[in-house]
Design a protein around this motif. Structure first.
Motif, PDB file in Angstrom:
ATOM      1  N   SER A  19       0.883  -1.073   0.100  1.00 22.05           N
ATOM      2  CA  SER A  19       0.131  -0.074   0.119  1.00 22.05           C
ATOM      3  C   SER A  19       0.845   1.253  -0.011  1.00 22.05           C
ATOM      4  O   SER A  19       2.113   1.173   0.264  1.00 22.05           O
ATOM      5  CB  SER A  19      -0.956  -0.120   1.232  1.00 22.05           C
ATOM      6  OG  SER A  19      -0.178   0.148   2.324  1.00 22.05           O
ATOM      7  N   VAL A  20       0.315   2.354  -0.111  1.00 17.23           N
ATOM      8  CA  VAL A  20       1.045   3.530  -0.088  1.00 17.23           C
ATOM      9  C   VAL A  20       0.722   4.362   1.072  1.00 17.23           C
ATOM     10  O   VAL A  20      -0.213   4.318   1.522  1.00 17.23           O
ATOM     11  CB  VAL A  20       0.785   4.344  -1.363  1.00 17.23           C
ATOM     12  CG1 VAL A  20       1.545   5.974  -1.320  1.00 17.23           C
ATOM     13  CG2 VAL A  20       1.159   3.949  -2.623  1.00 17.23           C
ATOM     14  N   VAL A  21       2.132   4.952   1.832  1.00 19.46           N
ATOM     15  CA  VAL A  21       1.875   5.706   2.815  1.00 19.46           C
ATOM     16  C   VAL A  21       2.599   6.952   2.769  1.00 19.46           C
ATOM     17  O   VAL A  21       3.638   6.898   2.209  1.00 19.46           O
ATOM     18  CB  VAL A  21       2.662   4.934   4.325  1.00 19.46           C
ATOM     19  CG1 VAL A  21       2.709   5.635   5.364  1.00 19.46           C
ATOM     20  CG2 VAL A  21       2.137   3.697   4.296  1.00 19.46           C
ATOM     21  N   ILE A  22       1.998   7.938   3.217  1.00 21.99           N
ATOM     22  CA  ILE A  22       2.612   9.614   3.069  1.00 21.99           C
ATOM     23  C   ILE A  22       2.321   9.925   4.317  1.00 21.99           C
ATOM     24  O   ILE A  22       1.386   9.967   5.088  1.00 21.99           O
ATOM     25  CB  ILE A  22       1.764  10.313   2.305  1.00 21.99           C
ATOM     26  CG1 ILE A  22       1.636   9.825   0.790  1.00 21.99           C
ATOM     27  CG2 ILE A  22       2.139  11.752   2.264  1.00 21.99           C
ATOM     28  CD1 ILE A  22       0.996  10.460  -0.312  1.00 21.99           C
ATOM     29  N   VAL A  23       3.478  10.374   4.843  1.00 20.96           N
ATOM     30  CA  VAL A  23       3.478  10.992   6.312  1.00 20.96           C
ATOM     31  C   VAL A  23       3.752  12.515   6.148  1.00 20.96           C
ATOM     32  O   VAL A  23       4.702  12.917   5.572  1.00 20.96           O
ATOM     33  CB  VAL A  23       4.659  10.212   6.915  1.00 20.96           C
ATOM     34  CG1 VAL A  23       4.867  11.149   8.488  1.00 20.96           C
ATOM     35  CG2 VAL A  23       4.585   8.914   7.276  1.00 20.96           C
TER      36      VAL A  23
END
Length: 59
Positions: A19-23
């Protein structure tokens, strides 16, 4: 990043796995301003304001 690009600062972090994670600090508040305008004193939002798309995943 598509639809999130206008809300990201220059120092965001991206982690691409299954999945994609953006912080990004306060990204949810920036994108969903109308939902967070009525959060409670603890910063919680009613689930009824969210669109469920899968168990534990909301749009």
């Amino acid at each position: 990043m598509g639809r999130l690009q206008p809300y990201l600062s220059d120092d965001y972090k991206l982690c691409a796995t299954e999945s994609v994670v953006i912080v990004e600090k306060n990204i949810a508040r920036k994108v969903f301003l109308d939902i967070f305008n009525t959060d409670d004193k603890y910063g919680l939002v009613l689930l009824s304001k969210l669109n469920p798309i899968a168990p534990g995943i909301f749009e």
